[in-house]
Design an enzyme around this catalytic site. Structure first.
Site, PDB file in Angstrom:
ATOM      1  N   HIS A 380       0.672  -1.185  -0.028  1.00  0.00           N
ATOM      2  CA  HIS A 380      -0.042   0.233  -0.006  1.00  0.00           C
ATOM      3  C   HIS A 380       1.000   1.207  -0.402  1.00  0.00           C
ATOM      4  CE1 HIS A 380      -3.047   2.491   2.320  1.00  0.00           C
ATOM      5  NE2 HIS A 380      -3.647   3.022   1.477  1.00  0.00           N
ATOM      6  N   SER A 381       0.830   2.215  -0.883  1.00  0.00           N
ATOM      7  CA  SER A 381       0.888   3.676  -1.455  1.00  0.00           C
ATOM      8  C   SER A 381       2.754   3.293  -0.906  1.00  0.00           C
ATOM      9  CB  SER A 381       0.904   4.594  -0.199  1.00  0.00           C
ATOM     10  OG  SER A 381       1.831   5.797   0.200  1.00  0.00           O
ATOM     11  N   LEU A 382       3.581   3.678   0.375  1.00  0.00           N
ATOM     12  CA  LEU A 382       4.762   3.823  -0.040  1.00  0.00           C
ATOM     13  C   LEU A 382       5.457   1.990   0.064  1.00  0.00           C
ATOM     14  CD1 LEU A 382       7.558   4.970  -0.380  1.00  0.00           C
ATOM     15  CD2 LEU A 382       7.471   5.107   2.179  1.00  0.00           C
ATOM     16  N   SER A 384       4.406  -0.363  -1.682  1.00  0.00           N
ATOM     17  CA  SER A 384       4.612  -0.599  -2.861  1.00  0.00           C
ATOM     18  C   SER A 384       5.632  -0.572  -4.097  1.00  0.00           C
ATOM     19  CB  SER A 384       2.965  -0.269  -4.276  1.00  0.00           C
ATOM     20  OG  SER A 384       2.715   0.691  -4.135  1.00  0.00           O
TER      21      SER A 384
END
Length: 766
Positions: A380-382, A384
């Site tokens: 999720h977010s960073l 990923s």
């Protein structure tokens, strides 16, 4: 019951003072139930004006039956304490273990909740297996209470429940009621009849500001057995695990607007997946064809901001004292983005993620020895981006150090160890290294753990290793530069492996993406600045020069939630992703995002540049589009139809005006010519209309979007909720954090996982 005496939500900690042989009770001479009860109530609370609706006693007392216990565990939060029940399967396992552990000295450990927790039965504690979490209390519950202001029943401590059960047993056996149990704190429980048991608070413990006598003495309801209270007992989880998924969080310690941790958010996602399996894979689950999917959280934030790095103390020393809360949020959350772009702390983050995943994978395999399924990863977010960089630097070969020629030493220019340390400003560590007889050649063979054992801090040892490897890579590139065939857009700096082969010729995957010359898959700005689509692996362009560790398994699918991967690749100087590129060890990739997510970016436009592709719309888990989206599509179609009708009318009008006037009574020849011309015009118009309709009905050919997801689509967009469509700015932040509770997202993961296993998807009837 008063909330002040007890620690666990106001539970009494003292065993009631009761004499079962001669119980304290008041017998009235009245004939009505009210006359029998009132003296007892007045004795417990003289100022009470509370009245009860008494239930008629059975003329023949029912035989005593032992209460069926159910096991609960305590969950604490900042503002409250709650007790939650185990599933019936877990409760039965704990009860059986409790019955067998009485005569044993050794502790008995029972795995519960999908084997994510272990319960120490004798200690009455529940311990997390896969993540750091303090132990929580476990209780064998038989008696419960609830006040007027409480929403749920709370369990009594086991010793209190035992005393209540003994009093109840005597009352039922002898058919003698109105028994009173007094606690050491002054509270009293009165057994009026089998269905009316109340607890009274002493006047001395009441709130001073309460003036009404009825409020001062308002009793609490007492219930016997879990079947007599309103509590939702969760369904047990299938023992069989079909697939394992590791979920990596983004920046900061909190993962949603309620400031919950990654553990709590993954628990919600797991619960949603279990519900969807029961509804959308009902028959397959009933037939035993499938089990469940296990989701485990991967936490790297604590390692970065822990005492080992000391980064929080360093940042705090330079932080301004004003707007302290905002600055604390920035330091604890937003700075993670900058830490990831720092070689020192990026190494810590990547090492933590990889080691945590490998550790959890090993532990899971130990506890599920029968597991034969595949493994996927979610970021999720960073998180990923971390997984993306990690997967781009995985190796498929069997050699652990592919880039290091094992047969010959390498030399680092003519610098001495002292000159190198002086250049780096680390000359204070010269004596430490010389004491171990280390020179530059042997230093280049050292690992991070070797320098750590010498007492060198994290920052200096990262600088040393990074400098040594960069210098070797530059010299090695200059010595081994080779000429590639024309048409391969590769800069002169191309390395070779120890067999003399170009790194672009090892494997197809490595030739398209991976730098085989790097000792530990390190990527360097200066010497390996190449782009995607070039033969030695350009997708790694711009990555921080660190040592990328290897995962202990090959992921089946990589799911990115609200991912900024596309933006980071563009900022790193990447303009195009080779359509033939795939991850070295992972063959499927999904970029899932909310349309209003301010952090998410697309990836397909970087692969297919000549066509403007709309993202794939993720279906609603109930099997349809949301109503406001269907309405929007209907209005769009109506607008297009209206536009086409208007243009058709205008075209007909223009054609009629352009026609020359005809005589009122044309000749026979002229009449035939006019009729033929009209028929030809109408036939042409009909052909145009039919061709336009057929063109609109013709399906668009399937467009290949590269091999990053095996030729399938990559970008998948969620459907916004109706309330979100009113103002997309108001829900921007929430949109970035919505994935943990999104049933549509969970269903997409389940479909991808079980489609590969050949399990049919079932759309439930609405």
């Amino acid at each position: 019951m008063s909330q002040s005496p007890g620690e666990e939500g106001g539970l009494p900690q003292a065993v009631p003072n009761i004499n079962l042989d001669n119980p304290t009770q008041t017998v009235a001479t009245g004939d009505t139930p009210e006359e029998q009860v009132s003296p007892v109530v007045d004795e417990a609370s003289p100022s009470s004006t509370f009245s009860f609706e008494m239930l008629d006693m059975e003329s023949v007392p029912a035989p005593y039956q032992e209460v069926q216990p159910h096991w609960f565990f305590c969950r604490r939060s900042d503002d409250n304490t709650s007790w939650l029940p185990f599933s019936r399967e877990d409760s039965d396992k704990l009860e059986n273990a409790c019955n067998t552990v009485k005569d044993q000295e050794d502790e008995v450990v029972i795995a519960v909740e999908g084997e994510r927790y272990d319960v120490h039965v004798k200690e009455r504690k529940r311990y997390a297996v896969y993540w750091e979490q303090g132990p929580t209390e476990v209780r064998r519950c038989t008696w419960f209470y609830k006040g007027d202001k409480d929403t749920i029943f709370l369990p009594y401590p086991e010793d209190v429940s035992k005393s209540l059960e003994e009093a109840y047993m005597i009352a039922v056996t002898l058919n003698e009621w109105k028994r009173k149990l007094e606690f050491s704190n002054g509270e009293t429980v009165i057994l009026h009849n089998p269905k009316l048991i109340m607890q009274y608070q002493p006047i001395g413990l009441q709130d001073d500001w309460v003036s009404s006598p009825s409020e001062q003495t308002r009793p609490q309801t007492v219930k016997r057995g879990v079947n007599n209270i309103s509590v939702e007992i969760p369904d047990g989880e299938p023992e069989k695990v079909d697939h394992l998924v590791f979920m990596v969080h983004g920046i900061g310690p909190a993962c949603d607007l309620r400031f919950r941790s990654i553990i709590q958010c993954v628990n919600d996602f797991r619960s949603a997946s279990l519900s969807l399996l029961a509804s959308h894979y009902k028959h397959a689950q009933q037939d035993g064809q499938i089990g469940r999917v296990e989701f485990l959280p991967v936490n790297w934030h604590n390692a970065l901001h822990g005492d080992a790095t000391g980064v929080d103390e360093d940042i705090q020393r330079i932080t301004l004292p004003s707007i302290s809360r905002l600055r604390h949020f920035t330091n604890d959350t937003l700075l993670d983005l900058f830490f990831y772009n720092s070689p020192t702390y990026c190494q810590t983050i990547v090492d933590t993620v990889a080691s945590e995943i490998n550790k959890l994978h090993t532990l899971f395999k130990q506890r599920h020895s029968e597991f034969k399924g595949a493994v996927s990863v979610v970021g999720h977010s960073l998180g990923s981006l971390i997984l993306f960089d990690l997967l781009t630097n995985q190796r498929t070969g069997s050699k652990d150090r592919e880039g290091v020629p094992s047969g010959e030493p390498f030399r680092l220019n003519c610098d001495t160890l002292q000159q190198t340390l002086t250049r780096l400003g680390l000359e204070q560590y010269l004596d430490t290294l010389q004491a171990e007889n280390l020179d530059l050649e042997s230093l280049a063979l050292c690992q991070d753990t070797d320098l750590k054992d010498l007492g060198i801090p994290l920052g200096p040892r990262k600088k040393i290793l990074n400098y040594v490897r960069r210098k070797w890579l530059s010299e090695d590139c200059k010595k081994r530069a080779v000429r590639l065939p024309p048409g391969l857009q590769v800069p002169p700096q191309v390395t070779s492996n120890d067999d003399g082969n170009q790194s672009s010729g090892l494997t197809t995957q490595q030739s398209q993406f991976h730098r085989a010359q790097s000792v530990t898959s390190a990527v360097d700005y200066e010497y390996f600045d190449v782009g995607i689509g070039q033969t030695n692996g350009g997708i790694a362009k711009g990555q921080v020069s660190i040592d990328y560790p290897q995962l202990a398994f090959q992921p089946q699918t990589f799911f990115a939630f609200g991912s900024p991967i596309g933006m980071f690749l563009t900022v790193r100087g990447l303009k195009h992703i080779d359509p033939n590129y795939t991850f070295p060890t992972c063959k499927s990739f999904y970029n899932i995002y909310h349309p209003y997510d301010p952090v998410a970016y697309r990836l397909e436009p970087m692969i297919v540049t000549e066509v403007d592709l709309e993202p794939m719309l993720i279906p609603h888990h109930k099997g349809r589009k949301r109503m406001h989206l269907e309405l929007k599509d209907s209005l769009t179609r109506m607008g297009m139809d209206l536009k086409n009708n208007v243009w058709g009318l205008l075209r007909t009008a223009c054609q009629s005006f352009a026609r020359p006037p005809v005589a009122a009574l044309p000749s026979v020849d002229d009449g035939d010519t006019t009729i033929k011309r009209d028929l030809q015009e109408r036939h042409r118009v009909c052909e145009e209309a039919e061709s336009s309709v057929s063109a609109g009905q013709t399906e668009q050919p399937e467009i290949k979007v590269g091999m990053l997801n095996g030729g399938r689509r990559i970008d998948y967009v969620l459907q916004e909720k109706p309330i979100e469509s009113f103002n997309e700015y108001l829900f921007a932040i929430q949109s970035h954090l919505c994935y943990w509770e999104s049933e549509d997202t969970a269903l997409l993961l389940l479909k991808e996982i079980y489609d590969k296993q050949g399990v049919a998807f079932e759309q439930p009837q609405q």
